[in-house]
Design a protein around this motif. Structure first.
Motif, PDB file in Angstrom:
ATOM      1  N   ARG A  59      45.071  72.011  34.591  1.00 43.23           N
ATOM      2  CA  ARG A  59      44.378  72.133  35.875  1.00 43.23           C
ATOM      3  C   ARG A  59      44.207  70.779  36.541  1.00 43.23           C
ATOM      4  O   ARG A  59      44.361  70.648  37.759  1.00 43.23           O
ATOM      5  CB  ARG A  59      43.004  72.798  35.680  1.00 43.23           C
ATOM      6  CG  ARG A  59      43.065  74.251  35.242  1.00 43.23           C
ATOM      7  CD  ARG A  59      43.916  75.103  36.182  1.00 43.23           C
ATOM      8  NE  ARG A  59      43.337  75.223  37.512  1.00 43.23           N
ATOM      9  CZ  ARG A  59      44.051  75.188  38.633  1.00 43.23           C
ATOM     10  NH1 ARG A  59      45.357  75.004  38.603  1.00 43.23           N
ATOM     11  NH2 ARG A  59      43.459  75.328  39.802  1.00 43.23           N
ATOM     12  N   PHE A  60      43.899  69.737  35.758  1.00 45.97           N
ATOM     13  CA  PHE A  60      43.737  68.407  36.341  1.00 45.97           C
ATOM     14  C   PHE A  60      45.066  67.885  36.896  1.00 45.97           C
ATOM     15  O   PHE A  60      45.092  67.181  37.908  1.00 45.97           O
ATOM     16  CB  PHE A  60      43.172  67.438  35.304  1.00 45.97           C
ATOM     17  CG  PHE A  60      41.685  67.580  35.071  1.00 45.97           C
ATOM     18  CD1 PHE A  60      40.960  68.583  35.697  1.00 45.97           C
ATOM     19  CD2 PHE A  60      41.014  66.717  34.225  1.00 45.97           C
ATOM     20  CE1 PHE A  60      39.590  68.722  35.498  1.00 45.97           C
ATOM     21  CE2 PHE A  60      39.642  66.839  34.023  1.00 45.97           C
ATOM     22  CZ  PHE A  60      38.935  67.849  34.650  1.00 45.97           C
ATOM     23  N   THR A  61      46.157  68.231  36.222  1.00 39.23           N
ATOM     24  CA  THR A  61      47.478  67.858  36.744  1.00 39.23           C
ATOM     25  C   THR A  61      47.698  68.498  38.103  1.00 39.23           C
ATOM     26  O   THR A  61      48.154  67.850  39.064  1.00 39.23           O
ATOM     27  CB  THR A  61      48.587  68.298  35.774  1.00 39.23           C
ATOM     28  OG1 THR A  61      48.404  67.630  34.515  1.00 39.23           O
ATOM     29  CG2 THR A  61      49.966  67.957  36.323  1.00 39.23           C
ATOM     30  N   LEU A  63      42.136  65.431  42.984  1.00 37.04           N
ATOM     31  CA  LEU A  63      41.827  64.325  42.088  1.00 37.04           C
ATOM     32  C   LEU A  63      42.948  63.297  42.148  1.00 37.04           C
ATOM     33  O   LEU A  63      44.073  63.618  42.530  1.00 37.04           O
ATOM     34  CB  LEU A  63      41.670  64.813  40.641  1.00 37.04           C
ATOM     35  CG  LEU A  63      40.528  65.762  40.298  1.00 37.04           C
ATOM     36  CD1 LEU A  63      40.630  66.195  38.842  1.00 37.04           C
ATOM     37  CD2 LEU A  63      39.173  65.125  40.567  1.00 37.04           C
ATOM     38  N   GLU A  64      42.623  62.073  41.745  1.00 32.84           N
ATOM     39  CA  GLU A  64      43.629  61.040  41.542  1.00 32.84           C
ATOM     40  C   GLU A  64      43.753  60.824  40.038  1.00 32.84           C
ATOM     41  O   GLU A  64      42.884  60.211  39.422  1.00 32.84           O
ATOM     42  CB  GLU A  64      43.237  59.736  42.240  1.00 32.84           C
ATOM     43  CG  GLU A  64      43.375  59.799  43.750  1.00 32.84           C
ATOM     44  CD  GLU A  64      43.147  58.445  44.400  1.00 32.84           C
ATOM     45  OE1 GLU A  64      42.798  57.482  43.682  1.00 32.84           O
ATOM     46  OE2 GLU A  64      43.296  58.360  45.627  1.00 32.84           O
ATOM     47  N   VAL A  65      44.811  61.379  39.448  1.00 30.43           N
ATOM     48  CA  VAL A  65      44.955  61.330  37.993  1.00 30.43           C
ATOM     49  C   VAL A  65      46.347  60.837  37.614  1.00 30.43           C
ATOM     50  O   VAL A  65      47.317  61.585  37.673  1.00 30.43           O
ATOM     51  CB  VAL A  65      44.683  62.710  37.339  1.00 30.43           C
ATOM     52  CG1 VAL A  65      43.208  62.997  37.263  1.00 30.43           C
ATOM     53  CG2 VAL A  65      45.375  63.828  38.109  1.00 30.43           C
ATOM     54  N   SER A  66      46.437  59.595  37.254  1.00 26.37           N
ATOM     55  CA  SER A  66      47.714  59.071  36.770  1.00 26.37           C
ATOM     56  C   SER A  66      47.983  59.509  35.346  1.00 26.37           C
ATOM     57  O   SER A  66      49.133  59.601  34.907  1.00 26.37           O
ATOM     58  CB  SER A  66      47.716  57.535  36.847  1.00 26.37           C
ATOM     59  OG  SER A  66      46.651  56.996  36.082  1.00 26.37           O
ATOM     60  N   PRO A 107      46.568  62.681  33.237  1.00 24.14           N
ATOM     61  CA  PRO A 107      45.715  63.870  33.117  1.00 24.14           C
ATOM     62  C   PRO A 107      45.086  64.039  31.737  1.00 24.14           C
ATOM     63  O   PRO A 107      43.957  64.527  31.629  1.00 24.14           O
ATOM     64  CB  PRO A 107      46.675  65.022  33.436  1.00 24.14           C
ATOM     65  CG  PRO A 107      47.730  64.397  34.289  1.00 24.14           C
ATOM     66  CD  PRO A 107      47.911  63.019  33.737  1.00 24.14           C
ATOM     67  N   GLN A 108      45.803  63.652  30.678  1.00 28.71           N
ATOM     68  CA  GLN A 108      45.247  63.779  29.335  1.00 28.71           C
ATOM     69  C   GLN A 108      44.028  62.880  29.165  1.00 28.71           C
ATOM     70  O   GLN A 108      43.002  63.305  28.631  1.00 28.71           O
ATOM     71  CB  GLN A 108      46.296  63.441  28.283  1.00 28.71           C
ATOM     72  CG  GLN A 108      45.791  63.655  26.851  1.00 28.71           C
ATOM     73  CD  GLN A 108      46.872  63.439  25.809  1.00 28.71           C
ATOM     74  OE1 GLN A 108      47.850  62.741  26.051  1.00 28.71           O
ATOM     75  NE2 GLN A 108      46.711  64.039  24.647  1.00 28.71           N
ATOM     76  N   MET A 109      44.108  61.648  29.629  1.00 23.11           N
ATOM     77  CA  MET A 109      42.968  60.745  29.542  1.00 23.11           C
ATOM     78  C   MET A 109      41.828  61.235  30.430  1.00 23.11           C
ATOM     79  O   MET A 109      40.653  61.148  30.063  1.00 23.11           O
ATOM     80  CB  MET A 109      43.380  59.332  29.935  1.00 23.11           C
ATOM     81  CG  MET A 109      42.261  58.295  29.799  1.00 23.11           C
ATOM     82  SD  MET A 109      41.618  58.194  28.099  1.00 23.11           S
ATOM     83  CE  MET A 109      43.050  57.472  27.264  1.00 23.11           C
ATOM     84  N   ALA A 110      42.167  61.778  31.593  1.00 19.64           N
ATOM     85  CA  ALA A 110      41.146  62.322  32.486  1.00 19.64           C
ATOM     86  C   ALA A 110      40.392  63.462  31.816  1.00 19.64           C
ATOM     87  O   ALA A 110      39.167  63.566  31.925  1.00 19.64           O
ATOM     88  CB  ALA A 110      41.789  62.796  33.792  1.00 19.64           C
ATOM     89  N   ALA A 111      41.123  64.325  31.106  1.00 17.55           N
ATOM     90  CA  ALA A 111      40.488  65.443  30.398  1.00 17.55           C
ATOM     91  C   ALA A 111      39.554  64.928  29.306  1.00 17.55           C
ATOM     92  O   ALA A 111      38.463  65.473  29.102  1.00 17.55           O
ATOM     93  CB  ALA A 111      41.556  66.359  29.800  1.00 17.55           C
ATOM     94  N   LYS A 112      39.969  63.884  28.595  1.00 17.79           N
ATOM     95  CA  LYS A 112      39.114  63.301  27.558  1.00 17.79           C
ATOM     96  C   LYS A 112      37.844  62.715  28.164  1.00 17.79           C
ATOM     97  O   LYS A 112      36.746  62.893  27.635  1.00 17.79           O
ATOM     98  CB  LYS A 112      39.884  62.215  26.788  1.00 17.79           C
ATOM     99  CG  LYS A 112      40.991  62.737  25.885  1.00 17.79           C
ATOM    100  CD  LYS A 112      41.670  61.603  25.143  1.00 17.79           C
ATOM    101  CE  LYS A 112      42.826  62.108  24.282  1.00 17.79           C
ATOM    102  NZ  LYS A 112      42.366  63.010  23.201  1.00 17.79           N
ATOM    103  N   HIS A 113      37.993  61.998  29.284  1.00 15.07           N
ATOM    104  CA  HIS A 113      36.828  61.429  29.956  1.00 15.07           C
ATOM    105  C   HIS A 113      35.881  62.536  30.435  1.00 15.07           C
ATOM    106  O   HIS A 113      34.665  62.436  30.270  1.00 15.07           O
ATOM    107  CB  HIS A 113      37.275  60.585  31.149  1.00 15.07           C
ATOM    108  CG  HIS A 113      37.891  59.284  30.762  1.00 15.07           C
ATOM    109  ND1 HIS A 113      38.699  58.554  31.608  1.00 15.07           N
ATOM    110  CD2 HIS A 113      37.826  58.566  29.604  1.00 15.07           C
ATOM    111  CE1 HIS A 113      39.093  57.453  31.000  1.00 15.07           C
ATOM    112  NE2 HIS A 113      38.583  57.441  29.781  1.00 15.07           N
ATOM    113  N   PHE A 114      36.458  63.579  31.024  1.00 17.30           N
ATOM    114  CA  PHE A 114      35.648  64.680  31.540  1.00 17.30           C
ATOM    115  C   PHE A 114      34.836  65.340  30.422  1.00 17.30           C
ATOM    116  O   PHE A 114      33.619  65.531  30.557  1.00 17.30           O
ATOM    117  CB  PHE A 114      36.555  65.714  32.209  1.00 17.30           C
ATOM    118  CG  PHE A 114      35.825  66.929  32.699  1.00 17.30           C
ATOM    119  CD1 PHE A 114      35.029  66.869  33.823  1.00 17.30           C
ATOM    120  CD2 PHE A 114      35.930  68.139  32.022  1.00 17.30           C
ATOM    121  CE1 PHE A 114      34.337  67.992  34.272  1.00 17.30           C
ATOM    122  CE2 PHE A 114      35.257  69.261  32.459  1.00 17.30           C
ATOM    123  CZ  PHE A 114      34.456  69.192  33.593  1.00 17.30           C
ATOM    124  N   ALA A 115      35.494  65.671  29.321  1.00 22.26           N
ATOM    125  CA  ALA A 115      34.800  66.324  28.209  1.00 22.26           C
ATOM    126  C   ALA A 115      33.714  65.419  27.628  1.00 22.26           C
ATOM    127  O   ALA A 115      32.595  65.870  27.326  1.00 22.26           O
ATOM    128  CB  ALA A 115      35.797  66.712  27.124  1.00 22.26           C
TER     129      ALA A 115
END
Length: 220
Positions: free
Chosen positions: A147-149, A157-160, A162-170
């Motif tokens: 979803r973040f992708t 969102l600005e997500v270079s 997405p996996q790191m963004a998901a970790k930060h979000f959680a």
């Protein structure tokens, strides 16, 4: 550690497997892996010790089966939250808050699969293969990453990464709630709401498009 001779592990009865898993999880959580015997698991499940060995091979495989089955329930819970909140919405901040609140509420009810999984993984980390942790992280975050992708592709969102963004979000939201000391009553509900809301806003400060942040300040 309990051992058994090398032999084919049979699939067996789904009902018996479910009872064995439930009994093993209860004992591993309450007594710990090392102090829980296969005899105790068999007795609690209402099956023979031989059946436990026939179905799972040894206690190490049984622990892995317990954690993997619990993680499967957690992934179903997260996918349900994504389906309920992250497909059609008007306000990204509000829908991310609702998504996290649903995960926390689901984990607090019924079998509390997420809480049980976190406890088992933390306490019994030394008894689990290293490869398991990577698979668990990837599987748990997979739906959020997708979803973040897509949010990145549509400009939400600005997500270079997405996996790191998901970790930060959680880490900023529902995982932070799960790491809080257990309390009861209205204060806990208010604290949970505050942690999630502030976590989502911090996340959006980092990942919302700059133009959106400028237009909506001080929202994030």
């Amino acid at each position: 550690m309990d051992n058994t001779e090398n032999k084919t592990i049979r699939k067996g009865s789904p009902d018996k497997r479910a009872k064995i898993i439930a009994a093993a999880r209860d004992l591993f959580l309450s007594e710990g892996f090392d102090r829980s015997s296969v005899d105790a698991v068999a007795a609690k499940a209402g099956v023979s010790k031989r059946t436990v060995y026939d179905y799972y091979g040894d206690k190490q495989n049984l622990l892995l089966a317990v954690v993997e089955e619990t993680s499967s329930a957690v992934m179903d819970m997260i996918e349900q939250g994504i389906s309920d909140h992250l497909w059609e919405f008007e306000d990204l901040e509000q829908t991310l808050i609702l998504f996290c609140e649903q995960i926390v509420a689901a984990s607090a009810n019924g079998s509390s699969d997420y809480t049980a999984l976190i406890r088992l993984v933390m306490v019994e980390a030394a008894n689990l293969p290293v490869s398991f942790f990577e698979r668990l992280d990837n599987a748990t975050e997979e739906g959020i990453i997708r979803r973040f992708t897509e949010f990145g592709q549509t400009g939400l969102l600005e997500v270079s990464d997405p996996q790191m963004a998901a970790k930060h979000f959680a880490a900023l939201t529902f995982l932070l709630v799960f790491n809080q000391p257990r309390k009861t009553g209205i204060l806990q509900d208010e604290q949970t709401k505050r942690i999630i809301t502030e976590g989502v806003r911090v996340f959006l400060c980092a990942y919302a498009p700059r133009t959106v942040q400028n237009e909506n300040q001080p929202s994030y």
